[in-house]
Design an enzyme around this catalytic site. Structure first.
Site, PDB file in Angstrom:
ATOM      1  N   CYS A   1      32.536  43.944  47.399  1.00 45.70           N
ATOM      2  CA  CYS A   1      33.459  43.600  46.319  1.00 45.70           C
ATOM      3  C   CYS A   1      32.707  42.703  45.355  1.00 45.70           C
ATOM      4  O   CYS A   1      32.271  41.609  45.728  1.00 45.70           O
ATOM      5  CB  CYS A   1      34.702  42.905  46.865  1.00 45.70           C
ATOM      6  SG  CYS A   1      35.815  42.259  45.585  1.00 45.70           S
TER       7      CYS A   1
ATOM      8  N   CYS B   1      36.895  44.090  38.314  1.00 46.08           N
ATOM      9  CA  CYS B   1      36.140  44.671  39.423  1.00 46.08           C
ATOM     10  C   CYS B   1      34.666  44.613  39.046  1.00 46.08           C
ATOM     11  O   CYS B   1      34.235  45.339  38.149  1.00 46.08           O
ATOM     12  CB  CYS B   1      36.582  46.102  39.687  1.00 46.08           C
ATOM     13  SG  CYS B   1      35.576  46.927  40.932  1.00 46.08           S
TER      14      CYS B   1
END
Length: 326
Positions: free
Chosen positions: A228, A77
């Site tokens: 993201c 991430c």
């Protein structure tokens, strides 16, 4: 179970940080998944896109594990890594560090503020793979770069890559961004399907001015998100492959949560990406959790003052996007 945590965000992609280095927590794998589902629920007193567990590493400065709101674990991430980078660097008095993630040990570093007084970190996004087996994507070809997938759309062109999270990316125009097609495709490939058995992150990317792009992402295990990090990195690489941007140049990446910068690097036909952006703390809190009853109570909460400054960056980014017709 009493847990101390920090809530923070990278480009509006928000997370709960739980420090397992300083605190004597001992979570089972089941408990990690249950904590993510419980604490990240948007209808609760906390709510987030996921939990970042910050752990000791036997060979790096720290280790990051990421659990999504549905309890699944993500291999990486990018926005979350910036928060972990900040936490580990400030804890250990470092300007540079190495963070162990599921697939790789990644370099992170404190950087000059991307916007005045907005704490900024750079993180490495790698490894990069175009092998469809690494996503996985079940097509009878080794890779997919700028090609059609008739099962998903007759008009759109896609590229697929893992960084290491799986991404399906399409360069689109404003009309396609507003069409609802992204939602339709994203739900199809993240429900039981033959193409993507493990699901995939789906990004629609619009090229803006030279050196600037807009990225909108449906994140696997989360849904549509403000930003993201791995998607913005993968999207930047795809725009370089299509000649819209250049390797080694700074790319301004706008998203619904603000703005980051990406730099794509090429080394003997291998790629990695630097992702540069905010690591903003919202508040710290102490929560009493009862997993057997699936309940928790926030016993204390203290706000940081950083969000006010970040909102100035966000307002500037939104004004730019509005001027671009988005």
């Amino acid at each position: 179970m009493l847990i101390d945590l920090i809530k923070g965000h990278g480009s509006g992609n928000d997370f709960l940080l739980i420090d397992e280095i300083s605190n004597p927590y001992s979570f089972s794998e089941t408990e990690r998944a249950e904590l993510a589902s419980l604490l990240c629920n948007r209808n609760s007193d906390l709510g987030a896109d996921g939990i970042l567990f910050i752990m000791k590493s036997d060979h790096a400065d720290g280790r990051m594990r990421v659990f999504n709101t549905d309890g699944s674990e993500a291999s990486m991430c990018g926005n979350g890594l910036r928060l972990v980078a900040r936490y580990v660097c400030e804890m250990q008095g470092l300007n540079e560090a190495v963070i162990e993630t599921m697939k790789a040990d990644l370099k992170v570093s404190k950087q000059q503020d991307i916007f005045p007084t907005v704490t900024t970190y750079q993180v490495e996004i790698s490894p990069v793979s175009f092998r469809l087996s690494d996503l996985p994507l079940n097509l009878n070809e080794p890779n997919l770069i700028n090609e059609n997938i008739p099962e998903l759309s007759e008009e759109l062109i896609f590229s697929a890559l893992a960084v290491p999270n799986p991404h399906l990316i399409s360069i689109v125009e404003t009309e396609q961004l507003n069409s609802g097609e992204q939602k339709k495709i994203s739900e199809k490939v993240n429900n039981p399907n033959e193409l993507f058995p493990d699901g995939v992150n789906v990004s629609f990317v619009k090229s803006l001015d030279e050196g600037s792009i807009y990225v909108n992402t449906f994140e696997r295990g989360v849904g549509f998100t403000n930003a993201c990090g791995t998607a913005m990195s993968a999207s930047s690489l795809v725009t370089c492959l299509q000649g819209l941007n250049e390797v080694e140049d700074v790319i301004n990446v706008y998203n619904n949560g603000g703005k980051v910068q990406c730099v794509v690097h090429e080394n003997d036909e291998d790629y990695y990406i630097d992702l540069i952006g905010n690591a903003t703390y919202l508040y710290n809190a102490q929560v009493e959790v009862d997993l057997s009853r699936k309940t928790f109570e926030v016993s204390s909460k203290e706000d940081f003052a950083e969000q006010q400054t970040y909102e100035k960056l966000q307002a500037e980014a939104q004004a730019y996007l509005k001027g671009a017709g988005l």
